[in-house]
Design a protein around this motif. Structure first.
Motif, PDB file in Angstrom:
ATOM      1  N   ARG A 142      81.475  45.320  -6.838  1.00  0.00           N
ATOM      2  CA  ARG A 142      80.358  44.476  -7.276  1.00  0.00           C
ATOM      3  C   ARG A 142      79.334  44.224  -6.175  1.00  0.00           C
ATOM      4  N   GLN A 143      79.724  44.471  -4.911  1.00  0.00           N
ATOM      5  CA  GLN A 143      78.762  44.392  -3.812  1.00  0.00           C
ATOM      6  C   GLN A 143      78.093  45.740  -3.533  1.00  0.00           C
ATOM      7  N   ASP A 144      78.313  46.697  -4.442  1.00  0.00           N
ATOM      8  CA  ASP A 144      77.732  48.033  -4.360  1.00  0.00           C
ATOM      9  C   ASP A 144      78.276  48.823  -3.171  1.00  0.00           C
ATOM     10  N   ARG A 145      79.494  48.476  -2.728  1.00  0.00           N
ATOM     11  CA  ARG A 145      80.144  49.252  -1.671  1.00  0.00           C
ATOM     12  C   ARG A 145      80.845  50.447  -2.284  1.00  0.00           C
ATOM     13  N   GLU A 146      80.713  51.587  -1.628  1.00  0.00           N
ATOM     14  CA  GLU A 146      81.338  52.806  -2.134  1.00  0.00           C
ATOM     15  C   GLU A 146      82.831  52.800  -1.824  1.00  0.00           C
ATOM     16  N   MET A 147      83.607  53.038  -2.877  1.00  0.00           N
ATOM     17  CA  MET A 147      85.059  53.058  -2.760  1.00  0.00           C
ATOM     18  C   MET A 147      85.573  54.332  -3.445  1.00  0.00           C
ATOM     19  N   LEU A 148      86.852  54.554  -3.307  1.00  0.00           N
ATOM     20  CA  LEU A 148      87.485  55.675  -4.004  1.00  0.00           C
ATOM     21  C   LEU A 148      88.921  55.304  -4.308  1.00  0.00           C
ATOM     22  N   TYR A 149      89.435  55.895  -5.394  1.00  0.00           N
ATOM     23  CA  TYR A 149      90.852  55.738  -5.726  1.00  0.00           C
ATOM     24  C   TYR A 149      91.573  56.852  -4.980  1.00  0.00           C
ATOM     25  N   GLY A 150      92.453  56.460  -4.054  1.00  0.00           N
ATOM     26  CA  GLY A 150      93.010  57.411  -3.107  1.00  0.00           C
ATOM     27  C   GLY A 150      93.762  58.585  -3.716  1.00  0.00           C
ATOM     28  N   PRO A 151      93.328  59.819  -3.398  1.00  0.00           N
ATOM     29  CA  PRO A 151      94.104  60.992  -3.765  1.00  0.00           C
ATOM     30  C   PRO A 151      95.136  61.340  -2.697  1.00  0.00           C
ATOM     31  N   THR A 152      94.944  60.793  -1.480  1.00  0.00           N
ATOM     32  CA  THR A 152      95.835  60.986  -0.341  1.00  0.00           C
ATOM     33  C   THR A 152      95.412  59.975   0.720  1.00  0.00           C
ATOM     34  N   ASN A 153      96.139  59.875   1.838  1.00  0.00           N
ATOM     35  CA  ASN A 153      95.929  58.742   2.737  1.00  0.00           C
ATOM     36  C   ASN A 153      95.780  59.090   4.223  1.00  0.00           C
ATOM     37  N   GLU A 154      95.389  60.333   4.538  1.00  0.00           N
ATOM     38  CA  GLU A 154      95.266  60.692   5.951  1.00  0.00           C
ATOM     39  C   GLU A 154      94.294  59.780   6.696  1.00  0.00           C
ATOM     40  N   GLU A 155      93.138  59.507   6.106  1.00  0.00           N
ATOM     41  CA  GLU A 155      92.130  58.691   6.773  1.00  0.00           C
ATOM     42  C   GLU A 155      92.606  57.254   6.979  1.00  0.00           C
ATOM     43  N   ASP A 159      93.349  55.241  10.508  1.00  0.00           N
ATOM     44  CA  ASP A 159      92.672  53.984  10.847  1.00  0.00           C
ATOM     45  C   ASP A 159      93.686  52.900  11.230  1.00  0.00           C
ATOM     46  N   ILE A 160      94.803  52.822  10.512  1.00  0.00           N
ATOM     47  CA  ILE A 160      95.853  51.851  10.860  1.00  0.00           C
ATOM     48  C   ILE A 160      96.401  52.154  12.252  1.00  0.00           C
ATOM     49  N   PHE A 161      96.670  53.425  12.511  1.00  0.00           N
ATOM     50  CA  PHE A 161      97.233  53.813  13.807  1.00  0.00           C
ATOM     51  C   PHE A 161      96.289  53.470  14.948  1.00  0.00           C
ATOM     52  N   ARG A 162      95.002  53.859  14.815  1.00  0.00           N
ATOM     53  CA  ARG A 162      94.070  53.656  15.924  1.00  0.00           C
ATOM     54  C   ARG A 162      93.807  52.176  16.186  1.00  0.00           C
TER      55      ARG A 162
END
Length: 445
Positions: free
Chosen positions: A99-112, A116-119
């Motif tokens: 609703r804030q017009d932020r681009e999201m996606l429904y995850g097909p996989t989780n490498e990214e 991000d969690i690791f770094r």
């Protein structure tokens, strides 16, 4: 669980939309209901099997030293832009805006997301090696979803990610995953062959797919028949011992086994003619080593002993948890229905009362039910006021590995009948002996 109180909407006729055995039997056995193309509700029987498969995956991952967590189904698009995959992934990715017009996606996989969690939390080589995994729902917008849970759009998947200081360490993680996967599939009653494969949109140079042989498989496969005889069995494997783990992997990957994407006829032709096989396979998992493909652009670096900063070496490793139900059924069924392996069966045994309402048979069935529960087993008691043939047909359809049949004639002799769904063989035992036999069968499962 008593069948009169259970939700088991079995179908007598084959659904017209079901093209393959697993889809047809899952619908007929009341395991799933389609809500939209490639999207299913998991009804109680199917959900029980799904949870049993998930539990085996958890146990074998943690036996190998891998640590569970849970990442969300929705991901910010910015993470995928960092890796360069957002625009490359294609129309299979479901892209949305909040609703804030932020681009999201429904995850097909989780490498990214895992990078991000690791770094965000790891910066030193002293925290390596590290392997994190989760079991979570994924979405890939297949152009032609079909074959039930075998090629759905929403699916449950285990994906794990290793972080290592160098390539040698990351390849040990790769091998560790291969061994843990072999043990996982064997516990489910499957022969899943690791085959040299193509990496696709995940990327990387080293990758194997695990395929279950089935006529309805989506991949053409070429293999040495001797590979189907290999078994890990009960052998102990020290996952910390690099040489030992590598030797197991060598044993399972030296014989020729490749998908059509990586098939090399000149190598295949070197196999003795009587052992050459061409067939089809169902992919139930895949492991990848891709080095610094994600850690480099996303800044997942660690400080080394000499004070320099280097990107970690990574790999990803997936098992199609929901897809496995279809694969198991494709590999284990007959004309009457499903035949569940003991490791994944929704109920350990079915109890059939041949004369519902008779005081003697009712009491005997209740006693068996209580004794099985006390032994730590999970029985399904068919206490419906139905003909014996209808009860047997239901048990055959839903595929419980063992059936206990209780009737006045047997009780007059002091016995019940224990029947194997797989072989069809029956034996007459006292109720106590039948419970002891089932407890023995499931002792190590």
């Amino acid at each position: 669980m008593r069948l009169t109180r259970y939700f088991l909407p079995v179908l007598k006729e084959n659904p017209a939309e079901a093209q393959i055995v697993s889809h047809r039997l899952m619908l007929r056995a009341g395991m799933i209901k389609q809500q939209a193309a490639g999207i299913y509700s998991w009804l109680p029987l199917g959900f029980k099997v799904l949870r049993r498969i998930e539990q085996i995956v958890h146990e074998e991952q943690q036996r190998a030293g891998h640590i569970p967590l849970l990442m969300p189904t929705l991901q910010p698009a910015d993470l995928w832009r960092e890796s360069g995959r957002y625009d490359d992934y294609g129309q299979e990715m479901l892209r949305i805006r909040d609703r804030q017009d932020r681009e999201m996606l429904y995850g097909p996989t989780n490498e990214e997301m895992i990078t991000d969690i690791f770094r965000s939390h790891v910066s030193s080589y002293k925290d390596l090696p590290l392997t994190l995994y989760h079991i979570q729902w994924k979405f890939r917008d297949e152009m032609r979803p079909r074959f039930g849970v075998m090629r759905g759009r929403e699916f449950l998947m285990k994906d794990g990610y290793n972080f290592d200081i160098d390539k040698a360490s990351a390849l040990h993680a790769y091998n560790r995953h291969m061994v843990s996967y072999l043990r996982t599939y064997e516990r489910m009653g499957l022969t899943a062959i690791p085959m040299r494969a193509d990496s696709g949109p995940i990327g990387g140079d080293d990758t194997h797919e695990f395929l279950v042989l089935a006529a309805t498989g989506e991949s053409e496969v070429f293999y040495d028949a001797a590979v189907t005889e290999l078994k890990l069995g009960d052998r102990a494997v020290d996952y910390e011992n690099r040489a030992e783990v590598a030797e197991v992997c060598r044993e399972f990957t030296t014989l020729y086994a490749r998908t059509d994407e990586t098939h090399k006829p000149e190598l295949f032709d070197q196999i003795p003619a009587e052992r050459r096989r061409v067939g089809r396979g169902i992919e139930v998992g895949q492991i990848f080593y891709f080095g610094t493909k994600y850690s480099d652009p996303m800044g997942a670096n660690v400080v080394t002993p000499d004070g320099s900063r280097v990107p970690v070496h990574m790999g990803s490793h997936g098992i199609g948890v929901s897809r496995l139900l279809g694969a198991i059924i494709e590999a284990s069924h007959d004309e009457r229905g499903i035949i569940w392996p003991e490791g994944v069966t929704p109920f350990h045994a079915g109890i059939v009362n041949l004369k519902q309402g008779d005081a003697g048979t009712d009491a005997a069935c209740e006693g068996l039910y209580a004794a099985l529960k006390a032994a730590g087993l999970d029985p399904l008691y068919d206490d419906r006021d139905e003909r014996a043939g209808a009860k047997f047909a239901t048990m055959d359809l839903i595929g419980l590995p063992w059936r206990l049949t209780v009737g006045p004639r047997g009780l007059a002799k002091g016995v019940v009948e224990l029947t194997s769904r797989r072989s069809g063989e029956s034996e007459e035992l006292t109720a106590e002996a039948a419970v002891a036999r089932l407890r023995e069968i499931y002792a190590d499962r």
